[in-house]
Design a protein around this motif. Structure first.
Motif, short mmCIF file in Angstrom:
data_model
loop_
_atom_site.label_atom_id
_atom_site.label_comp_id
_atom_site.label_asym_id
_atom_site.label_seq_id
_atom_site.Cartn_x
_atom_site.Cartn_y
_atom_site.Cartn_z
N VAL A 35 -39.40 -48.81 77.06
CA VAL A 35 -38.29 -48.76 78.01
C VAL A 35 -37.39 -47.57 77.71
O VAL A 35 -36.93 -47.39 76.58
N ARG A 36 -37.14 -46.77 78.73
CA ARG A 36 -36.16 -45.69 78.67
C ARG A 36 -34.98 -46.09 79.54
O ARG A 36 -35.16 -46.57 80.66
N VAL A 37 -33.77 -45.89 79.04
CA VAL A 37 -32.56 -46.26 79.77
C VAL A 37 -31.79 -45.00 80.16
O VAL A 37 -31.53 -44.13 79.32
N GLU A 38 -31.43 -44.92 81.43
CA GLU A 38 -30.57 -43.86 81.94
C GLU A 38 -29.23 -44.49 82.32
O GLU A 38 -29.14 -45.23 83.30
N ASP A 39 -28.20 -44.21 81.53
CA ASP A 39 -26.87 -44.73 81.82
C ASP A 39 -26.12 -43.74 82.70
O ASP A 39 -25.86 -42.61 82.28
#
Length: 239
Positions: A35-39
């Motif tokens: 999982v990659r998270v873009e905030d």
């Protein structure tokens, strides 16, 4: 083989985009996703972080099997939307809940067409009962499960919630897995019940789209029926 998931979160902080998405990241990881998270942040004035620029990275999106979006009342630039749509058409799954997917980019009608349903309103309590807070829109309502057999809703019966009840504007190119009906109330201007899709799927090119309208806050997302439906929906939508 490890699959890739991209979580895009931000926008209006009333939907707790960080806390909400953190509820489902362990589920994705347990099912073999990296999982990659873009905030994107919750400051609408921060133009440098407000829009989903990651959607313009075509090479990266080609490797993504699932996009989970929780980004409410934000904006999307033309090239960002075109990147998202191209990825879905090529097979990347697109999924989310409540305003994080059904009320994301009011400035782009093509996005609304991709998703298949748009938040219209959430009628609340009698005017005399309103106190000016979010609870003014928390209403008891029923999510009615469609009789159609589907792995996302298998074994789940109609259930009740007390939260925002979405009135959704939609088209008939969605597969409706559950509905909810706005009642006729003496203080409202409509004069017959209005039924909206509450959970649906949509095929767009080679990609799958999943939307659940319950999910205003973490408490609603922790409801066992809502949680199960979203967890299944994320896996269903993935490439």
């Amino acid at each position: 083989m490890t699959r890739q998931a991209l979580v895009v979160r931000g926008g209006w902080d009333g939907h707790s985009p960080v806390e909400a998405t953190e509820l489902f990241i362990p589920h994705l990881e347990a099912n073999g996703f990296t999982v990659r998270v873009e905030d994107l942040g919750t400051d609408f004035g921060a133009a440098s972080t407000a829009t989903p620029k990651v959607y313009t990275d075509a090479d990266y999106l080609a490797t993504v099997d699932l996009i989970v979006q929780c980004n409410t009342m934000n904006t999307i630039e033309k090239e960002e939307f075109e990147g998202l749509r191209a990825a879905v058409e090529a097979g990347t799954g697109f999924a989310g809940w409540h305003g994080g997917i059904a009320d994301s980019y009011r400035n782009n009608s093509d996005y609304l067409t991709l998703v298949g349903g748009q938040f219209g309103c959430h009628p609340g309590k009698h005017p005399d009962e309103r106190e000016g807070g979010p609870q003014d829109n928390y209403m008891p309502y029923t999510v009615n499960i469609s009789p159609v057999e589907h792995e996302i809703t298998a074994g789940i019966e109609d259930f009740d919630l007390v939260t925002e009840q979405y009135w959704v504007l939609s088209d008939d190119y969605i597969d409706v897995l559950a509905t909810t009906t706005q009642a006729v109330r003496e203080w409202d201007p409509w004069n017959r019940p209005v039924t909206s899709p509450a959970i649906w799927t949509r095929q767009w090119g080679k990609g799958r789209v999943f939307v659940a309208t319950p999910g205003h806050d973490p408490a609603t997302l922790k409801n066992e029926n809502v949680k199960t439906i979203i967890e299944r929906g994320l896996l269903w939508a993935a490439r």
